[in-house]
Design a protein around this motif. Structure first.
Motif, PDB file in Angstrom:
ATOM      1  N   UNK A 202     -40.612   3.511 -96.417  1.00 68.23           N
ATOM      2  CA  UNK A 202     -41.732   4.188 -95.780  1.00 68.23           C
ATOM      3  C   UNK A 202     -42.495   5.089 -96.736  1.00 68.23           C
ATOM      4  N   UNK A 203     -41.788   5.775 -97.614  1.00 67.78           N
ATOM      5  CA  UNK A 203     -42.453   6.639 -98.584  1.00 67.78           C
ATOM      6  C   UNK A 203     -43.343   5.825 -99.519  1.00 67.78           C
ATOM      7  N   UNK A 204     -42.867   4.678 -99.924  1.00 71.14           N
ATOM      8  CA  UNK A 204     -43.687   3.818-100.799  1.00 71.14           C
ATOM      9  C   UNK A 204     -44.915   3.306-100.047  1.00 71.14           C
ATOM     10  N   UNK A 205     -44.712   2.917 -98.797  1.00 76.03           N
ATOM     11  CA  UNK A 205     -45.806   2.390 -97.997  1.00 76.03           C
ATOM     12  C   UNK A 205     -46.882   3.451 -97.773  1.00 76.03           C
ATOM     13  N   UNK A 206     -46.456   4.665 -97.464  1.00 74.36           N
ATOM     14  CA  UNK A 206     -47.412   5.754 -97.252  1.00 74.36           C
ATOM     15  C   UNK A 206     -48.153   6.080 -98.545  1.00 74.36           C
ATOM     16  N   UNK A 207     -47.431   6.102 -99.664  1.00 75.75           N
ATOM     17  CA  UNK A 207     -48.071   6.361-100.956  1.00 75.75           C
ATOM     18  C   UNK A 207     -49.131   5.307-101.278  1.00 75.75           C
ATOM     19  N   UNK A 218     -35.415   0.765 -76.495  1.00 75.65           N
ATOM     20  CA  UNK A 218     -34.298   1.343 -75.746  1.00 75.65           C
ATOM     21  C   UNK A 218     -33.914   2.678 -76.397  1.00 75.65           C
ATOM     22  N   UNK A 219     -32.918   3.340 -75.824  1.00 78.76           N
ATOM     23  CA  UNK A 219     -32.555   4.676 -76.297  1.00 78.76           C
ATOM     24  C   UNK A 219     -32.067   4.669 -77.741  1.00 78.76           C
ATOM     25  N   UNK A 220     -31.260   3.669 -78.110  1.00 81.56           N
ATOM     26  CA  UNK A 220     -30.757   3.606 -79.479  1.00 81.56           C
ATOM     27  C   UNK A 220     -31.895   3.379 -80.473  1.00 81.56           C
ATOM     28  N   UNK A 221     -32.826   2.501 -80.116  1.00 83.21           N
ATOM     29  CA  UNK A 221     -33.945   2.235 -81.010  1.00 83.21           C
ATOM     30  C   UNK A 221     -34.871   3.436 -81.109  1.00 83.21           C
ATOM     31  N   UNK A 222     -35.036   4.154 -80.011  1.00 78.38           N
ATOM     32  CA  UNK A 222     -35.858   5.354 -80.063  1.00 78.38           C
ATOM     33  C   UNK A 222     -35.238   6.395 -80.990  1.00 78.38           C
ATOM     34  N   UNK A 223     -33.919   6.552 -80.892  1.00 75.21           N
ATOM     35  CA  UNK A 223     -33.231   7.505 -81.772  1.00 75.21           C
ATOM     36  C   UNK A 223     -33.412   7.118 -83.231  1.00 75.21           C
ATOM     37  N   UNK A 224     -33.257   5.830 -83.531  1.00 71.78           N
ATOM     38  CA  UNK A 224     -33.417   5.375 -84.915  1.00 71.78           C
ATOM     39  C   UNK A 224     -34.853   5.581 -85.382  1.00 71.78           C
ATOM     40  N   UNK A 225     -35.821   5.266 -84.532  1.00 70.13           N
ATOM     41  CA  UNK A 225     -37.228   5.452 -84.896  1.00 70.13           C
ATOM     42  C   UNK A 225     -37.518   6.919 -85.199  1.00 70.13           C
ATOM     43  N   UNK A 226     -36.967   7.805 -84.388  1.00 73.13           N
ATOM     44  CA  UNK A 226     -37.193   9.236 -84.613  1.00 73.13           C
ATOM     45  C   UNK A 226     -36.503   9.713 -85.887  1.00 73.13           C
ATOM     46  N   UNK A 227     -35.342   9.112 -86.221  1.00 73.77           N
ATOM     47  CA  UNK A 227     -34.666   9.464 -87.476  1.00 73.77           C
ATOM     48  C   UNK A 227     -35.483   9.009 -88.680  1.00 73.77           C
ATOM     49  N   UNK A 228     -36.077   7.822 -88.585  1.00 76.92           N
ATOM     50  CA  UNK A 228     -36.925   7.345 -89.677  1.00 76.92           C
ATOM     51  C   UNK A 228     -38.134   8.259 -89.827  1.00 76.92           C
ATOM     52  N   UNK A 229     -38.751   8.596 -88.691  1.00 72.94           N
ATOM     53  CA  UNK A 229     -39.910   9.487 -88.728  1.00 72.94           C
ATOM     54  C   UNK A 229     -39.523  10.853 -89.300  1.00 72.94           C
ATOM     55  N   UNK A 230     -38.342  11.366 -88.918  1.00 75.05           N
ATOM     56  CA  UNK A 230     -37.895  12.660 -89.437  1.00 75.05           C
ATOM     57  C   UNK A 230     -37.663  12.604 -90.940  1.00 75.05           C
ATOM     58  N   UNK A 231     -37.171  11.467 -91.429  1.00 76.84           N
ATOM     59  CA  UNK A 231     -36.957  11.317 -92.864  1.00 76.84           C
ATOM     60  C   UNK A 231     -38.243  11.330 -93.654  1.00 76.84           C
ATOM     61  N   UNK A 232     -39.365  11.093 -92.958  1.00 76.01           N
ATOM     62  CA  UNK A 232     -40.670  11.098 -93.608  1.00 76.01           C
ATOM     63  C   UNK A 232     -41.462  12.357 -93.295  1.00 76.01           C
ATOM     64  N   UNK A 233     -40.781  13.389 -92.783  1.00 74.89           N
ATOM     65  CA  UNK A 233     -41.491  14.572 -92.308  1.00 74.89           C
ATOM     66  C   UNK A 233     -42.203  15.328 -93.413  1.00 74.89           C
ATOM     67  N   UNK A 234     -41.740  15.176 -94.652  1.00 71.30           N
ATOM     68  CA  UNK A 234     -42.396  15.884 -95.737  1.00 71.30           C
ATOM     69  C   UNK A 234     -43.546  15.067 -96.326  1.00 71.30           C
ATOM     70  N   UNK A 235     -43.708  13.853 -95.791  1.00 72.50           N
ATOM     71  CA  UNK A 235     -44.900  13.082 -96.125  1.00 72.50           C
ATOM     72  C   UNK A 235     -46.008  13.518 -95.163  1.00 72.50           C
TER      73      UNK A 235
END
Length: 328
Positions: A202-207, A218-235
């Motif tokens: 994601x960092x490469x894609x945003x750059x 579903x709930x598990x996928x939402x949690x994973x999506x939010x974790x990915x988004x959180x990992x990009x919070x400084x972008x």
């Protein structure tokens, strides 16, 4: 010509059956084509060009409550809908006992698979229950198998690259800031790609100037999506969009507004193939040959990437870069 397709599930299998419908239309432009499918996938099948009636079959739910009056009434309504037409060809593309029994209920000549192909599900009674069981080449892609079976029924080989006929409400091919969807969810944990890999990619894609969309169902996928988004919070945070839970037809429409997809082996990734989008499909097993996008299907802007044990971030980034070049 009246044709009934029986392909009940799953999402990827349903998508792989869509080119068979277009092959029927090419051979018989005025054909009346009906399709029996589980309700979860009916909204998608209704978007396939050339499909006349979508007959919903809730076998899984009916089995759990077959004694209930409401279920018995639904079954009678389903059988009446199935027997409304007399078909020239009833084609079971699933090859399971349940799908063959559904085909058996319909009125007309029944065709189905006569053998198991590598990596597919097949049950011997499926061949006994149809009027004509057609043997397939054992080493064959899932989508090519559906086309080959229909070709044997029609007596006409398929021509050219597969066409899916899947119609979203709108397409947006180019935009000032393009969006790539990360399809990170799948029904099997061993097909997943690590969250930290998605973040690094994601960092490469945003750059590179892209936005990122994160579908989830579903709930598990939402949690994973939010974790990915959180990992990009400084972008740049506004470059990442976690989608809400959506119906399948709404996901189709939203996916069609993006400009590419990178995803694991899942139904949504197969939809990306059907939409002819720039796409990299990630495989943790050497099985891409039977379900993933292939050069023989005519598109250099769609590739399947296998890894040992999983595709690396670098290999995925290079594949995505090559896909964009091929699509330009």
């Amino acid at each position: 010509m009246k044709v009934l397709i029986v392909k009940l599930s799953s999402l990827g299998d349903v998508v792989h059956a869509m080119p068979a419908v277009q092959d029927i239309r090419a051979a018989h432009p005025d054909a009346l084509i009906d399709w029996v499918v589980e309700p979860a996938f009916a909204p998608l099948v209704r978007r396939v060009a050339g499909v006349n009636r979508v007959i919903e079959c809730s076998l899984r739910r009916w089995r759990r409550g077959w004694w209930m009056p409401s279920v018995r009434a639904e079954w009678r309504a389903f059988r009446a809908a199935l027997q409304q037409e007399s078909y020239d060809a009833i084609i079971d593309l699933q090859g399971l006992t349940k799908s063959a029994l559904v085909a058996r209920l319909a009125r007309g000549t029944r065709f189905g698979l006569g053998n198991q192909t590598e990596g597919s599900s097949y049950e011997a009674p499926a061949g006994w229950l149809v009027d004509h069981a057609i043997r397939m080449e054992p080493h064959i892609h899932a989508m090519d198998r559906s086309r080959a079976l229909v070709a044997a029924v029609l007596g006409k080989p398929p021509e050219g690259a597969p066409k899916y006929g899947l119609n979203p409400k709108q397409r947006v091919f180019r935009t000032a800031t393009p969006t790539v969807a990360f399809v990170h969810g799948t029904s099997r944990d061993d097909k997943l790609w690590p969250t930290d890999h998605w973040v690094q990619l994601g960092k490469r894609v945003i750059d590179a100037g892209w936005r990122i969309a994160l579908p989830q169902g579903n709930e598990m996928e939402q949690t994973r999506a939010e974790m990915i988004a959180a990992g990009l919070q400084f972008e740049k945070a506004f470059f990442v969009d976690v989608w809400p839970s959506l119906g399948l037809d709404a996901v189709l429409d939203r996916l069609a507004l993006t400009q590419g997809v990178i995803g694991v082996d899942s139904g949504l990734s197969h939809i990306a193939v059907a939409l002819d989008m720039p796409h990299v499909q990630l495989y943790n097993f050497p099985t891409a040959w039977r379900t993933g996008p292939q050069p023989s299907h005519g598109h250099r802007h769609q590739v399947a990437l296998e890894g040992r044990p999983i595709p690396t971030v670098q290999a995925t980034w290079l594949a995505w870069s090559n896909v964009l070049v091929a699509a330009s």
